[in-house]
Design a protein around this motif. Structure first.
Motif, mmCIF file in Angstrom:
data_model
loop_
_atom_site.group_PDB
_atom_site.id
_atom_site.type_symbol
_atom_site.label_atom_id
_atom_site.label_comp_id
_atom_site.label_asym_id
_atom_site.label_seq_id
_atom_site.Cartn_x
_atom_site.Cartn_y
_atom_site.Cartn_z
ATOM 1 N N LYS A 3 44.035 38.444 41.874
ATOM 2 C CA LYS A 3 44.863 37.306 41.498
ATOM 3 C C LYS A 3 45.882 36.992 42.591
ATOM 4 O O LYS A 3 46.124 35.828 42.902
ATOM 5 C CB LYS A 3 45.579 37.594 40.178
ATOM 6 C CG LYS A 3 44.660 37.613 38.994
ATOM 7 C CD LYS A 3 45.409 37.898 37.724
ATOM 8 C CE LYS A 3 44.452 37.934 36.547
ATOM 9 N NZ LYS A 3 45.146 38.187 35.283
ATOM 10 N N TRP A 4 46.480 38.024 43.166
ATOM 11 C CA TRP A 4 47.473 37.780 44.211
ATOM 12 C C TRP A 4 46.828 37.263 45.491
ATOM 13 O O TRP A 4 47.438 36.517 46.237
ATOM 14 C CB TRP A 4 48.323 39.021 44.455
ATOM 15 C CG TRP A 4 49.202 39.262 43.279
ATOM 16 C CD1 TRP A 4 49.094 40.268 42.369
ATOM 17 C CD2 TRP A 4 50.274 38.426 42.835
ATOM 18 N NE1 TRP A 4 50.049 40.110 41.386
ATOM 19 C CE2 TRP A 4 50.786 38.993 41.655
ATOM 20 C CE3 TRP A 4 50.847 37.254 43.314
ATOM 21 C CZ2 TRP A 4 51.843 38.425 40.949
ATOM 22 C CZ3 TRP A 4 51.902 36.698 42.609
ATOM 23 C CH2 TRP A 4 52.381 37.278 41.447
ATOM 24 N N LYS A 5 45.576 37.652 45.723
ATOM 25 C CA LYS A 5 44.844 37.104 46.869
ATOM 26 C C LYS A 5 44.629 35.604 46.679
ATOM 27 O O LYS A 5 44.796 34.816 47.612
ATOM 28 C CB LYS A 5 43.502 37.823 47.015
ATOM 29 C CG LYS A 5 42.651 37.310 48.150
ATOM 30 C CD LYS A 5 41.311 38.028 48.198
ATOM 31 C CE LYS A 5 40.410 37.412 49.255
ATOM 32 N NZ LYS A 5 39.072 38.006 49.225
ATOM 33 N N ILE A 6 44.291 35.217 45.456
ATOM 34 C CA ILE A 6 44.107 33.792 45.149
ATOM 35 C C ILE A 6 45.419 33.042 45.342
ATOM 36 O O ILE A 6 45.450 31.964 45.945
ATOM 37 C CB ILE A 6 43.556 33.621 43.715
ATOM 38 C CG1 ILE A 6 42.128 34.140 43.631
ATOM 39 C CG2 ILE A 6 43.626 32.166 43.271
ATOM 40 C CD1 ILE A 6 41.583 34.234 42.218
ATOM 41 N N VAL A 7 46.514 33.595 44.836
ATOM 42 C CA VAL A 7 47.825 32.944 44.980
ATOM 43 C C VAL A 7 48.191 32.807 46.449
ATOM 44 O O VAL A 7 48.646 31.744 46.897
ATOM 45 C CB VAL A 7 48.916 33.723 44.202
ATOM 46 C CG1 VAL A 7 50.302 33.218 44.553
ATOM 47 C CG2 VAL A 7 48.671 33.619 42.709
ATOM 48 N N PHE A 8 47.986 33.867 47.225
ATOM 49 C CA PHE A 8 48.307 33.821 48.653
ATOM 50 C C PHE A 8 47.466 32.770 49.369
ATOM 51 O O PHE A 8 48.007 31.943 50.124
ATOM 52 C CB PHE A 8 48.083 35.206 49.279
ATOM 53 C CG PHE A 8 48.365 35.250 50.751
ATOM 54 C CD1 PHE A 8 49.667 35.235 51.220
ATOM 55 C CD2 PHE A 8 47.323 35.297 51.665
ATOM 56 C CE1 PHE A 8 49.935 35.275 52.577
ATOM 57 C CE2 PHE A 8 47.585 35.330 53.030
ATOM 58 C CZ PHE A 8 48.888 35.317 53.479
#
Length: 144
Positions: A3-8
């Motif tokens: 999820k944080w990869k997507i946000v980044f």
């Protein structure tokens, strides 16, 4: 972590899209004879990144919705689209990206283009990741 990869990734895509849109806007103005000089207060680059981050965070509400019917998914995407338009309009007003209706319409058109670009890019990256995972699984099975 995913999820944080997507946000980044989406923060980077949105911020880059905003900067690209501003550059295209200045180029079009220049081609039509306006003397376009972009002068920003010190906080504008940070406001662009913050806006990109806020928009990317909202995407977390869309992912991992298994067992959801199609109509609900489409409704959620429509709400996402309008919610992010409000976020972008609010950030634009707060940070002085526009001062009249014409400038707001330019920002809104840029928003629609960037929204479509981010969706297409995100889907493409997800499909690429899925292919890599499937190939790795296939390789493991072949080795056995």
């Amino acid at each position: 972590m995913k999820k944080w990869k997507i946000v980044f990734n989406q923060t980077l895509m949105i911020s880059t899209g905003i900067l690209f849109g501003l550059g295209v806007e200045a180029l079009i103005g220049r081609l039509f004879g306006k003397d376009m000089v972009i002068e920003w207060p010190w906080y504008i680059p940070l406001s662009i990144i913050l806006t990109g981050f806020l928009c990317a965070l909202a995407t977390l509400f869309l992912i991992d919705r298994e067992g959801e019917n199609i109509a609900s998914g489409k409704g959620r995407i429509l709400l996402h689209f309008f919610f992010l338009l409000i976020v972008v309009a609010g950030c634009g007003w707060l940070f002085g990206w526009y001062s009249n209706l014409t400038e707001f319409i330019v920002i809104a058109v840029m928003y629609v283009v960037i929204y479509a670009f981010v969706w297409i890019s995100s889907l493409w990256m997800a499909k690429t990741d899925e292919k890599k995972i499937n190939e790795a699984i296939r390789d493991i099975r072949d080795d056995e």
